[in-house]
Each structure stands twice: as structure tokens, then as C-alpha cells.
Design an enzyme around this catalytic site. Structure first.
Site: not given
Ligand code: EPU
Length: 418
Positions: A22-23, A116, A121, A306, A398
Site C-alpha cells: 500500500k505505502n 488522524c 499528523r 506499522d 484500507r
Molecule cells: N511528522 C512531522 N511533520 C511532518 C511529517 C511528519 O512532525 O511534516 C511526524 C509525524 O507526525 C510522525 C512522524 O513524523 O510522528 C513520522 O511521519 P512520516 O512522515 O515518516 O510518516 P507518513 O509519511 O505520514 C508513512 C506511512 C505510515 C507509516 C509511517 C512511518 C504511508 C502512506 N504511510 O506515513 O503507514 O507508519 O510512514 O513509517 O506511507 C500504515 O500503513 O498503517 C501507516 C500509518
């Protein structure tokens, strides 16, 4: 809304073909917008998050043809610049479309993805990175208006945290920007490598994906390509946890074991035997698992956040005390409260969860609070004595393709009740 009804005390046994990730699929779907001709994606999972991404692409003007796990996207007439609130809300990670729309149209209007089920987020890292590339960002009344009248410019960007989504968004913005972009402290997840591989197949010039420093030399155009999405390492880890918790035996096929390696130590410490093949993993669980001393979630190649919830369920039935420290998300223990309903013994204090293993779980009704937490409850129901009901399984849909079909094939008595 649908529920899962699970008749417990199942021992999970058999083979499973792991679906596409998915990711990986979500940012790659956003990336197709950048191409000037048709793209074909294979191994694209059939998930509600993927449906939501395809709806956004359609809204922006793409033509889409989908047949099972193969999706054709023709973005040649897609010049939409806005994603309305109702589409942004369907999937939190829709923010990854921002980089792609900016690269294609030089301006974009999106509603704010908001908080969320895992806690707030924020997208500050994404927006600050775009500002470095010449974008003017105006955030008000819950929407983000981005403009770069002179087009995106390459920049040196030092990420304060290796955010997966921000790294993806920068790659999308940088691949056709003027000049060279260097991302320091980039996320190193396999999904980043897959996105870069896709963009490079379309004519992009990205080097270093998978390392902490990524260099992107902007190119004038991207063309369409054919690409196969990598297998889902978290789906794989979840079914491994299900086999381990129920004392079963599983053969995972179509996996990249290297991507799952960060969770191997947990299964080994719990007493599972693992045979690693080229594209397969065979896991055999002992009758009763041992505790896992410490699980600290980290960015890749650390233990993935995850996989925290499904592996927590394993620990609820293990012998001894396991400790979890969640370092990535602020609020990722909602499933722990629901696991208590099964008779699990878990104490949560801030980012720490202490799990005291118990010999038996008992059937109950529990509510999926998020995607991975929902999977953890299904595993608990499989271990429990009696018939359990898991509600709000739209969270599970999802990210797990036909979970009930996969589990039925593995010998679990589970059905979907609508
Ligand atoms: N963060 C910030 N500011 C930002 C971006 C992130 O503070 O601008 C913080 C977030 O709040 C969080 C941490 O940094 O506490 C990690 O966030 P990251 O941006 O790395 O994660 P993401 O891109 O929002 C993806 C996956 C998640 C997975 C995380 C970590 C996708 C669509 N989602 O989220 O997947 O947990 O990376 O590996 O790629 C899931 O599949 O269940 C899922 C939540």
C-alpha cells in the site's frame, strides 16, 4: 458497516501470497500524474486507500482502467490543481499529491489532511521543503494554497526528521524541477526506493534512494512506463505475527525478505523458527511464545511502527513481560485498550507499553481503531476462546486486501458480516 466474526482457537497454517505494498502504491499513483503518457502498474493492491487515490487521479483528469492488480493510468490530460475536502478526507496520506500537482501545474489547492487516528499528523516538514524549492505557501481556513510562479527550483534540503511522506513529496517535486535537489536525512524505507525506481523508469534522474542522502537532477519531461509494486512488508509481518500468536506455521510467498529483516529478531526472540528463501519466508511457531524483551519502533532499517500492534498481540499470549517503546507516532496504542477486552494484560504510559503475557485470551467484541491496530484485534480473536466480533473493519480494508479470504485459506474460521 461491516464486522469480522472470528471463531477463536485457530492454528494458522498454510501458504500466503503477499500483495503489493500500500505505502508504495500510493506515492507511485501520485507520481503517474507527472508523466506525459500512459503508465501501467502491476501488483497494485486492491484496497480502499488505493481506491481513494484513484478517485483523486480521476478527479484531476486521469483516465483509469483497472483489472484486478493491474492499473493503467493515462495522465496526459490531467491538469486539475485542486483536491476537494471530501477526497482529501478519504485518505490521510493524500498530501503526497501536493508535490506531484505542484510539479505539473506550478500551483495547487488542497484542503488540510488534519489529524488522524494515530495522533496529530503535521505536514510542516513537507511545506518547509517546498518553500526551499521556491513555493509560496498560504495556509488558511483549513486549506493549503501553494504557488510557484517561476516553477520549482532544485534546493538543498536538510530534513529535521527522515519523514517518509516528506521525502516522497520532495522527490515528486524535484524530479522535474529546474536544477539539482539534495535531500539530507532522507527516509530510507523500501517504499522510497520503489518510488525512485518508478520515477527513474519514467526518465527521472534520482540517485541514492535508500540512503540518507538523495540527489535528484531535474529533467524536462517524464514519460509513462510499466512498473511492478514491491510486496507489502507490513502485510507479511502481520501474517507472521498471526501464525506466531496461534502456534502455527506459515509460508509467505512473493516477499523481499531483506525488507522484513527488521522484525526478524522479534520472532526469533519469541522462539519462532524461520527459514529465509530468496522470495519466501517460512515461520514455525513454538507451542507457547517467549516474551520479547524490548521493541522500540524506529525509522527504517529499525523496527517498523506499522508492525508494533500485530506483534503486541503476540506478546499478550507469550510467557513473560515484553516492553514496547513507540518513538514514531504520538498516539499509536489505541489497540491496547481494545486488547484488554480479550483479557490481555497491558499497561500504557505515554510512549511505553508493558505487556504481561497471559496463557489465554477470551472472545469479546472489540472495535478496530486504526488499520494496524485492527489487524492486531483480529489476531487476538484468532487466539481467543469463543466467538469474537471486530467492528469498524473499514480501517482494516484500507491496508489488507481481503483479509478474511487470506485467513480462511490459512484455516481460520472468520467471516465478514455486513
Ligand atoms: N511528522 C512531522 N511533520 C511532518 C511529517 C511528519 O512532525 O511534516 C511526524 C509525524 O507526525 C510522525 C512522524 O513524523 O510522528 C513520522 O511521519 P512520516 O512522515 O515518516 O510518516 P507518513 O509519511 O505520514 C508513512 C506511512 C505510515 C507509516 C509511517 C512511518 C504511508 C502512506 N504511510 O506515513 O503507514 O507508519 O510512514 O513509517 O506511507 C500504515 O500503513 O498503517 C501507516 C500509518
Amino acid at each position: 458497516m461491516a464486522d469480522f466474526i472470528v471463531n477463536g482457537r485457530s492454528v494458522l497454517c498454510g501458504e500466503v501470497d503477499i500483495h503489493g505494498a500500500k505505502n508504495s502504491a500510493l506515492p507511485i499513483l501520485a507520481a503517474t500524474l507527472l508523466c506525459n503518457s500512459k503508465c501501467t502498474l502491476y501488483n497494485c493492491p486492491e484496497l480502499s486507500d488505493v481506491d481513494a487515490a484513484l478517485k483523486i487521479l480521476k478527479y484531476l483528469g486521469c483516465k483509469i482502467h483497472r483489472q484486478c492488480d493491474a492499473v493503467e493510468i493515462d495522465p496526459s490530460n490531467a491538469f486539475g490543481k485542486e483536491i476537494p475536502d471530501f477526497l482529501m478526507r478519504e485518505m490521510r496520506s493524500s498530501i503526497v499529491f501536493l508535490g506531484a500537482i505542484l510539479a505539473k501545474c506550478s500551483n495547487a489547492l488542497l484542503s488540510y489532511p488534519g489529524g488522524c487516528e494515530l495522533g496529530p499528523r503535521p505536514i510542516d516538514i513537507h511545506l518547509n521543503s517546498f518553500k526551499k524549492m521556491g513555493v509560496e505557501v498560504d495556509e488558511r481556513f483549513g486549506s493549503i494554497n501553494c504557488q510557484c510562479c517561476n516553477g520549482l527550483c532544485g534546493a538543498t534540503i536538510n530534513l529535521p526528521f527522515p519523514s517518509v511522506g516528506a521525502t516522497e513529496n520532495i522527490l515528486l517535486a524535484a524530479v522535474t524541477a529546474k536544477g539539482t535537489t539534495k535531500i539530507h536525512n532522507a527516509a530510507r524505507e523500501p517504499e522510497i526506493i520503489d518510488l525512485a525506481a518508478f520515477l527513474n523508469s519514467c526518465g527521472g534522474k534520482i540517485q541514492g534512494a535508500g540512503d540518507s542522502v538523495i540527489t535528484v537532477e531535474g529533467v524536462a519531461h517524464l514519460h509513462g512506463c510499466e512498473h511492478s509494486i514491491i510486496p507489502d512488508r507490513i502485510e507479511a509481518a502481520t501474517y507472521m505475527a498471526a501464525a506466531a500468536a496461534t502456534g502455527g506455521k506459515i509460508l509467505l510467498k512473493n516477499v523481499i525478505p531483506d525488507h522484513i529483516e527488521p522484525v526478524f529478531y522479534a520472532f526469533r526472540e519469541a522462539g519462532c523458527d524461520m527459514e529465509i528463501g530468496e522470495n519466501t519466508i517460512k515461520l514455525t511457531a513454538p507451542k507457547r511464545l517467549s516474551r520479547i524483551k524490548l521493541i522500540r519502533t524506529l525509522v527504517y532499517p529499525g523496527f517498523p511502527t506499522d508492525a508494533q500492534a500485530p506483534i503486541m498481540t503476540m506478546c499478550t499470549v507469550a510467557r513473560g513481560t515484553s516492553i514496547f517503546i513507540e518513538t514514531i507516532f504520538q498516539n499509536r496504542y489505541k489497540h491496547a485498550n481494545e486488547l484488554l477486552r480479550f483479557g490481555a494484560n497491558i499497561k500504557v504510559e505515554g510512549r511505553v507499553a508493558v505487556v504481561e503475557g497471559t496463557e489465554r485470551l477470551y472472545a469479546t467484541e472489540a472495535k478496530a481503531t486504526d488499520l494496524r491496530g485492527g489487524a492486531a484485534l483480529v489476531i487476538a480473536a484468532m487466539c481467543a476462546e469463543g466467538v469474537s466480533r471486530i467492528t469498524d473493519i473499514y480501517h482494516i480494508d484500507r491496508g489488507y486486501q481481503s483479509m478474511e479470504k487470506v485467513l480462511t485459506k490459512l484455516g481460520v474460521d472468520i467471516k465478514r458480516e455486513v
